[in-house]
Design an enzyme around this catalytic site. Structure first.
Site, PDB file in Angstrom:
ATOM      1  N   ASP A  80       0.794  -1.089  -0.172  1.00 40.86           N
ATOM      2  CA  ASP A  80       0.067   0.261  -0.203  1.00 40.86           C
ATOM      3  C   ASP A  80       0.922   1.417  -0.494  1.00 40.86           C
ATOM      4  O   ASP A  80       0.599   2.161  -0.902  1.00 40.86           O
ATOM      5  CB  ASP A  80      -0.671  -0.319   1.325  1.00 40.86           C
ATOM      6  CG  ASP A  80      -1.997  -1.139   1.107  1.00 40.86           C
ATOM      7  OD1 ASP A  80      -1.900  -1.657   0.058  1.00 40.86           O
ATOM      8  OD2 ASP A  80      -2.949  -1.384   2.171  1.00 40.86           O
ATOM      9  N   ASP A 155      -3.655  10.317   5.108  1.00 41.92           N
ATOM     10  CA  ASP A 155      -4.433  11.427   6.197  1.00 41.92           C
ATOM     11  C   ASP A 155      -3.684  12.002   6.102  1.00 41.92           C
ATOM     12  O   ASP A 155      -2.099  12.303   5.864  1.00 41.92           O
ATOM     13  CB  ASP A 155      -4.002  10.263   8.256  1.00 41.92           C
ATOM     14  CG  ASP A 155      -3.101   9.228   6.981  1.00 41.92           C
ATOM     15  OD1 ASP A 155      -1.799  10.007   7.110  1.00 41.92           O
ATOM     16  OD2 ASP A 155      -2.861   8.096   7.898  1.00 41.92           O
ATOM     17  N   ALA A 196      -5.551   3.472   8.351  1.00 38.63           N
ATOM     18  CA  ALA A 196      -4.873   3.379   8.707  1.00 38.63           C
ATOM     19  C   ALA A 196      -4.732   3.662  10.324  1.00 38.63           C
ATOM     20  O   ALA A 196      -5.168   3.064  11.384  1.00 38.63           O
ATOM     21  CB  ALA A 196      -4.121   4.108   7.756  1.00 38.63           C
ATOM     22  N   SER A 198      -5.410   6.312  12.079  1.00 42.22           N
ATOM     23  CA  SER A 198      -6.905   6.197  12.088  1.00 42.22           C
ATOM     24  C   SER A 198      -7.136   5.213  13.010  1.00 42.22           C
ATOM     25  O   SER A 198      -8.244   6.223  14.266  1.00 42.22           O
ATOM     26  CB  SER A 198      -7.299   7.775  11.096  1.00 42.22           C
ATOM     27  OG  SER A 198      -9.193   7.605  12.153  1.00 42.22           O
ATOM     28  N   SER A 200      -6.544   2.803  14.444  1.00 41.50           N
ATOM     29  CA  SER A 200      -5.552   2.385  15.463  1.00 41.50           C
ATOM     30  C   SER A 200      -5.985   3.546  16.975  1.00 41.50           C
ATOM     31  O   SER A 200      -5.271   4.158  17.931  1.00 41.50           O
ATOM     32  CB  SER A 200      -3.300   2.436  15.247  1.00 41.50           C
ATOM     33  OG  SER A 200      -3.255   3.849  14.687  1.00 41.50           O
ATOM     34  N   ALA A 219      -4.210   9.927  21.524  1.00 39.33           N
ATOM     35  CA  ALA A 219      -3.918  10.562  23.138  1.00 39.33           C
ATOM     36  C   ALA A 219      -4.632  11.532  23.735  1.00 39.33           C
ATOM     37  O   ALA A 219      -3.259  12.026  24.179  1.00 39.33           O
ATOM     38  CB  ALA A 219      -2.439  10.129  23.599  1.00 39.33           C
ATOM     39  N   GLN A 253       5.244  10.375   4.064  1.00 39.56           N
ATOM     40  CA  GLN A 253       5.670  10.099   3.685  1.00 39.56           C
ATOM     41  C   GLN A 253       6.726  11.743   3.266  1.00 39.56           C
ATOM     42  O   GLN A 253       7.876  11.756   2.572  1.00 39.56           O
ATOM     43  CB  GLN A 253       6.008   9.819   2.429  1.00 39.56           C
ATOM     44  CG  GLN A 253       4.824   8.058   1.960  1.00 39.56           C
ATOM     45  CD  GLN A 253       5.199   7.605   1.250  1.00 39.56           C
ATOM     46  OE1 GLN A 253       5.224   7.870   0.104  1.00 39.56           O
ATOM     47  NE2 GLN A 253       4.164   6.461   1.018  1.00 39.56           N
TER      48      GLN A 253
END
Length: 298
Positions: A80, A155, A196, A198, A200, A219, A253
């Site tokens: 991906d 994202d 992705a 988001s 987690s 968090a 990236q």
């Protein structure tokens, strides 16, 4: 029969560190795919770096913009991450992409390498499902001037430094103040990116055709700060109020280091990525498989 796609590009980006048997496996895979596509009456074009890294000869080569301008279809061999990078570069050309999975998870590179012949045969003849994915256009504004721009398919993430404490972020949507949030960071995710980072962070899954973004805190200091789904026509602005060594990542990236007062603006890109999937593909099959839903049931 005349093929639906006249010029088909083949792209496979791999780290230079790959060597030995793995490099030979990759080269063999690329060669097999190129030969198969050529045997179906298509002209095969190799992406220039792919050709150099693999050592494949006998096919024309072009850089990525050249592929966008001249080719009718692009086959991306990898995971991906490879597809994200290529998708961002080729979206403005409108050329469709097919993903052949040589990575791990494969949410958007969904054809297993071992079954590429079975999948590609009908697709090259015009039997496929088309899937358009929205992208984000993001910018970092400092003292009224744009100092960084990037597009993202997954994202945009504003994140605290590796050694410092929380960041404080002021969030606005379409110029309206939403909240000041203290957290490890904040994610603005597209429907594609909802599976992705988001996810987690506790964000919801969005169907790829849903016209929305997910705004998910990482968090958060206040547990009532929850993920929210926004319309993708909205413009999201995140201002760094406090926090050391903070940064903004775009699809993980490209990176921009942030100073206090920097404003990261995220809006919908005018371009969308075109994915082609095997005939009969649907998003829920992908979710079930990749998220391991219903395991142990028939």
């Amino acid at each position: 029969m005349k093929p639906l796609f006249r010029q088909v590009a083949l792209i496979g980006k791999y780290p230079a560190a790959v060597a030995g048997s793995q490099a030979a496996t990759i080269r063999a895979a690329l060669e097999d795919i190129a030969n198969f596509v050529a045997s179906r009456g298509c002209e095969v074009v190799l992406e220039r770096e792919t050709a150099a890294a693999s050592g494949l000869t006998g096919y024309a080569s072009l850089d990525v913009p050249g592929i966008g301008e001249h080719c009718d279809l692009v086959l991306v061999v990898g995971g991906d991450g490879t597809m994200l990078g290529i998708g961002r570069q080729l979206a403005r050309f409108g050329v469709p992409l097919i993903g052949i999975n040589h990575g791990r998870l494969g949410f958007i590179t969904d054809i297993p390498l071992g079954r590429f012949r079975t999948a590609l045969e009908p697709m090259l003849a015009g039997q496929f499902e088309e899937d358009h994915r929205s992208m984000m256009q993001a910018s970092v504004v400092r003292d009224g001037e744009c100092v960084f721009e990037a597009t993202a398919l997954n994202d945009v993430v504003v994140h605290r430094g590796t050694t410092s404490g929380m960041v404080e972020l002021r969030v606005e949507v379409d110029g309206h103040f939403v909240a000041n949030q203290r957290a490890d960071g904040l994610i603005v995710a597209s429907p594609t990116g909802s599976t992705a980072y988001s996810l987690s962070a506790g964000g919801p899954l969005l169907h790829p055709s849903a016209p929305g973004w997910v705004l998910a805190p990482i968090a958060p200091h206040t547990l009532s700060n929850r993920p929210i789904v926004l319309p993708d026509a909205a413009e999201v602005t995140i201002e760094l109020v406090s926090g050391r060594d903070a940064s903004a990542n775009f699809d993980m990236q490209s990176l921009a280091s942030l100073l206090h007062g920097d404003r990261i603006t995220v809006k919908r890109s005018q371009h969308r990525v075109r994915f082609l999937h095997p005939h009969g593909w649907n998003y829920f099959d992908t979710l079930r498989k990749k998220m391991h839903w219903n395991e142990g049931h028939s």
